[in-house]
Design a protein around this motif. Structure first.
Motif, PDB file in Angstrom:
ATOM      1  N   PHE A 111       8.043  -4.879   0.396  1.00 28.44           N
ATOM      2  CA  PHE A 111       7.943  -6.015   1.313  1.00 28.44           C
ATOM      3  C   PHE A 111       6.726  -5.847   2.225  1.00 28.44           C
ATOM      4  O   PHE A 111       5.938  -6.778   2.415  1.00 28.44           O
ATOM      5  N   ALA A 112       6.577  -4.650   2.796  1.00 22.50           N
ATOM      6  CA  ALA A 112       5.444  -4.406   3.694  1.00 22.50           C
ATOM      7  C   ALA A 112       4.125  -4.531   2.933  1.00 22.50           C
ATOM      8  O   ALA A 112       3.168  -5.136   3.430  1.00 22.50           O
ATOM      9  N   MET A 113       4.068  -3.984   1.725  1.00 17.76           N
ATOM     10  CA  MET A 113       2.829  -4.040   0.951  1.00 17.76           C
ATOM     11  C   MET A 113       2.428  -5.482   0.644  1.00 17.76           C
ATOM     12  O   MET A 113       1.253  -5.850   0.763  1.00 17.76           O
ATOM     13  N   ILE A 114       3.393  -6.310   0.274  1.00 19.74           N
ATOM     14  CA  ILE A 114       3.090  -7.710  -0.014  1.00 19.74           C
ATOM     15  C   ILE A 114       2.624  -8.410   1.259  1.00 19.74           C
ATOM     16  O   ILE A 114       1.685  -9.219   1.235  1.00 19.74           O
ATOM     17  N   GLY A 115       3.250  -8.080   2.395  1.00 25.32           N
ATOM     18  CA  GLY A 115       2.808  -8.642   3.675  1.00 25.32           C
ATOM     19  C   GLY A 115       1.367  -8.293   3.980  1.00 25.32           C
ATOM     20  O   GLY A 115       0.588  -9.143   4.429  1.00 25.32           O
ATOM     21  N   ILE A 127     -10.072  -4.851   4.234  1.00 26.07           N
ATOM     22  CA  ILE A 127     -10.439  -3.441   4.081  1.00 26.07           C
ATOM     23  C   ILE A 127      -9.299  -2.558   4.591  1.00 26.07           C
ATOM     24  O   ILE A 127      -8.930  -1.558   3.956  1.00 26.07           O
ATOM     25  N   GLY A 128      -8.731  -2.922   5.737  1.00 28.63           N
ATOM     26  CA  GLY A 128      -7.607  -2.157   6.285  1.00 28.63           C
ATOM     27  C   GLY A 128      -6.431  -2.118   5.328  1.00 28.63           C
ATOM     28  O   GLY A 128      -5.820  -1.060   5.111  1.00 28.63           O
ATOM     29  N   ALA A 129      -6.101  -3.260   4.735  1.00 32.99           N
ATOM     30  CA  ALA A 129      -4.994  -3.295   3.776  1.00 32.99           C
ATOM     31  C   ALA A 129      -5.315  -2.436   2.557  1.00 32.99           C
ATOM     32  O   ALA A 129      -4.453  -1.702   2.057  1.00 32.99           O
ATOM     33  N   GLY A 130      -6.564  -2.509   2.106  1.00 35.89           N
ATOM     34  CA  GLY A 130      -6.963  -1.698   0.953  1.00 35.89           C
ATOM     35  C   GLY A 130      -6.817  -0.207   1.202  1.00 35.89           C
ATOM     36  O   GLY A 130      -6.443   0.549   0.310  1.00 35.89           O
ATOM     37  N   LEU A 131      -7.096   0.218   2.418  1.00 40.11           N
ATOM     38  CA  LEU A 131      -6.951   1.642   2.757  1.00 40.11           C
ATOM     39  C   LEU A 131      -5.494   2.028   3.029  1.00 40.11           C
ATOM     40  O   LEU A 131      -5.112   3.183   2.852  1.00 40.11           O
ATOM     41  N   THR A 132      -4.689   1.082   3.463  1.00 42.19           N
ATOM     42  CA  THR A 132      -3.290   1.352   3.807  1.00 42.19           C
ATOM     43  C   THR A 132      -2.385   1.377   2.579  1.00 42.19           C
ATOM     44  O   THR A 132      -1.463   2.187   2.496  1.00 42.19           O
ATOM     45  N   LEU A 133      -2.647   0.508   1.624  1.00 44.12           N
ATOM     46  CA  LEU A 133      -1.735   0.336   0.495  1.00 44.12           C
ATOM     47  C   LEU A 133      -1.556   1.580  -0.382  1.00 44.12           C
ATOM     48  O   LEU A 133      -0.438   1.817  -0.850  1.00 44.12           O
ATOM     49  N   PRO A 134      -2.578   2.406  -0.635  1.00 40.97           N
ATOM     50  CA  PRO A 134      -2.311   3.604  -1.447  1.00 40.97           C
ATOM     51  C   PRO A 134      -1.260   4.520  -0.821  1.00 40.97           C
ATOM     52  O   PRO A 134      -0.415   5.067  -1.528  1.00 40.97           O
ATOM     53  N   TYR A 135      -1.285   4.656   0.505  1.00 38.12           N
ATOM     54  CA  TYR A 135      -0.289   5.498   1.174  1.00 38.12           C
ATOM     55  C   TYR A 135       1.102   4.893   0.998  1.00 38.12           C
ATOM     56  O   TYR A 135       2.053   5.592   0.672  1.00 38.12           O
TER      57      TYR A 135
END
Length: 199
Positions: free
Chosen positions: A51-55, A76-84
């Motif tokens: 859910f958070a990733m889709i958000g 860019i922030g989402a791109g760096l956050t999503l792998p974690y």
């Protein structure tokens, strides 16, 4: 449907997902083996982190209707956050499943190795920081832009600015943060919905 209304729908859906993430997440003392196994081994662990990733994917797409610089920063922030998020979601759930099946693994040691890997923590932190900067940038753009109501970006910016600190709190505050995220996304979505696309 107009572009502003599509962006409004994306923000509203993201807001709901950001609320469901902490509200339905399995809560337990993850510093204990039993608590970690209960939380990370649950199918709700996978669903709520998704859910958070889709958000995180929906918000930058919607922000292209508010401010392109904010959208790029948040992208860019989402791109760096999503792998974690992906590692925590899928890897920890898989490890918990193996422990439940009786395989000899130290779930706490393995989960800490995944969560606190230096590169993972660094990209996660920078990604969330950029998401906060992008959301505040969007709030300022809304305030200065004169198209959307000035205050409509305020809660949105606050929710993302508080994303990192909320991780260091308990269940109630994290769910409260989910409510803030929903309110911020919904308020901005409502403002976008009511604003006609420029000619």
């Amino acid at each position: 449907m107009s572009r502003n209304r599509l962006a409004a729908v994306a923000l509203a859906v993201a807001g709901v997902l950001f609320l469901l993430y902490p509200a339905l997440r399995p809560w337990a003392d993850e510093s204990t083996a039993a608590g970690a196994l209960h939380a990370m081994g649950s199918p709700w662990w996978v669903a709520t982190h998704l859910f958070a990733m889709i958000g995180f994917i929906l918000v930058p797409l919607a922000l292209f209707r508010v401010d392109k610089v904010a959208a790029v920063i948040m992208w860019i922030g989402a791109g760096l956050t999503l792998p974690y998020y992906g590692a925590e979601d899928f890897a920890l759930n898989t490890l918990a499943g193996k422990v439940k099946d009786g395989q000899s693994l130290d779930l706490l040691d393995l989960s800490d190795s995944i969560r606190y890997h230096p590169a993972a923590v660094a990209t996660f932190f920078v990604g969330l920081l950029l998401l906060g900067v992008g959301a505040v940038w969007a709030a300022v753009a809304v305030w200065r832009g004169g198209v959307l109501p000035k205050l409509s970006g305020l809660l949105f910016g606050a929710g993302f600015a508080l994303f990192i600190p909320q991780f260091f709190t308990g269940e109630a505050v994290r769910i409260g943060h989910g409510v803030l995220m929903l309110a911020g996304c919904a308020w901005l979505a409502f403002a976008l919905w009511r604003t006609p696309d420029p000619a």
